[in-house]
Write a protein that holds these residues in place. Sequence first.
Motif, PDB file in Angstrom:
ATOM      1  N   GLU A 117       0.835  -1.204   0.000  1.00  0.00           N
ATOM      2  CA  GLU A 117       0.000   0.000   0.000  1.00  0.00           C
ATOM      3  C   GLU A 117       0.872   1.257   0.000  1.00  0.00           C
ATOM      4  O   GLU A 117       0.557   2.244  -0.679  1.00  0.00           O
TER       5      GLU A 117
ATOM      6  N   PRO B 137       5.376   5.804  -5.347  1.00  0.00           N
ATOM      7  CA  PRO B 137       5.813   4.936  -6.458  1.00  0.00           C
ATOM      8  C   PRO B 137       7.318   4.966  -6.690  1.00  0.00           C
ATOM      9  O   PRO B 137       7.870   4.008  -7.233  1.00  0.00           O
TER      10      PRO B 137
ATOM     11  N   ARG C 187       8.546   2.050  -4.921  1.00  0.00           N
ATOM     12  CA  ARG C 187       7.733   0.831  -5.043  1.00  0.00           C
ATOM     13  C   ARG C 187       8.601  -0.419  -5.040  1.00  0.00           C
ATOM     14  O   ARG C 187       8.286  -1.418  -4.371  1.00  0.00           O
TER      15      ARG C 187
ATOM     16  N   GLU D 180       8.165  -3.475  -2.410  1.00  0.00           N
ATOM     17  CA  GLU D 180       7.858  -4.826  -2.863  1.00  0.00           C
ATOM     18  C   GLU D 180       8.932  -5.812  -2.404  1.00  0.00           C
ATOM     19  O   GLU D 180       8.619  -6.948  -2.006  1.00  0.00           O
TER      20      GLU D 180
ATOM     21  N   GLU E   9       2.193   2.100  -3.423  1.00  0.00           N
ATOM     22  CA  GLU E   9       1.252   2.808  -4.295  1.00  0.00           C
ATOM     23  C   GLU E   9       1.287   4.310  -4.029  1.00  0.00           C
ATOM     24  O   GLU E   9       1.130   5.122  -4.950  1.00  0.00           O
TER      25      GLU E   9
END
Length: 447
Positions: free
Chosen positions: A61, A67, A70, A74, A64
């Motif tokens: 979350e 970015p 990101r 991840e 997002e």
Amino acid sequence: MESSRTACPALQADQLRHLVDAIQEFIVLKDGQGRWLVANQAVIDVHELHDIAYLGMTDLELGELRPQFRAIFEYNARTDEDAWRHGASLIIRKSFLGLDGRINTWEVVKTPHFDAQGQRHQLVIVSRNITDQQLAEDALRASEAKYRLIAENMSDIIGLLTADGKVDYVSPSIEHQLGYRSEMLLGRALVDYVHPLDSDPWAEALQALAQEGHSRHILECRLLTHRGWYRWYELTLTPTASAIAIAIAIANNNSWDQLLLSCRDITERKRYDEQLQALAYRDPLTNVANRRLLLERMGEVLQHATRSTKAFAVLYLDLDKFKPINDTHGHDIGDRLLIALAKRIDTLLRPIDLLARIGGDEFVVVLRDVSASQAEDAARRLCDALQQPWMLDDLSLRTTSSIGIALYPDHGDSVHALLLHADQALYSAKRSGRARIAFHGSESGFP
């Protein structure tokens, strides 16, 4: 009493929060579903989470919402799952662009905690910047020949010191710089090679590092070469302790495991600084003090005399009939005469006295801690000495000098007043004839 007991947990939580935020390592606490529960300031700064209510959110979350990070979020989510599956502390490494503009490598320890039923409870994540360590390991993995070539030909000295200031490692470049083989210094206290006049700043630097723990300190000092003389170096001292080690060491009045030492030779820069200093404070012809240095030193002498209630004297003198010598024999002879004059005066002064040239053939002598009679005796010796012949190659010259004297505090209580009154006394001496002495306030001089 009840209210004070209920306030203590809040106070302790606030103190703990400040402590966690002060740690430069990354600290994150997540629940069993990967939602963020706690993050310290270093994490918030790097991931730019200041304006986001990140608590209760997962890495995916957050990715997002940010970015640009990101890929990092991840990666965090994937390695969190690795830690849960591992069931115990998992150590991984990751690299990303830091706030300092370079790629930083971090060692991440992810420790999962399970509840009594064996379900996921919380995940504690502590990340430590090991960029320097990683660089060192990469260098060690390089071929031995290349490593040796770099280590032995680098100009700076790199080393590690133990908590008590002894050499734990020093690069081979020290042999080129100071003449010692690196193994000769292992286990030796570095202070043994620091100039005695620089030992106090060295000790103060170590003390500051012990108190601050995480900061870097830069100082300049002289290090002893194997030939017995000293060279100037700029030393950069950086603690290498981890956050946990710092916490333990603070309790023992020492806040670092090892100290990373970098030494850069600044001898030429110091020599250049000394030359600039000479241009700023020394007369370029005679190399005695100039007017600027005279005013500074007189201010110091005045402060000392005020504190100690001791007197001092200011002697103002010049060469009688200096202009005819210049006109007859040329400025080169005139300059050489001034150089010889300064040297002859200096031989008659004590180490605590000061000689300055303030222009042309005008000189000022400051005699510290003297009475009126002592100042008069010194002026007589100068008058007598300056009447002796000057031998400049095959040329023999005879000159005389007149001297005006002003005493502190009798003739003034400021630098400018004393110089003015000594100058006025000089002209009183000149009006009485050549090679004469006059105190301020006297109508005429005396031999």
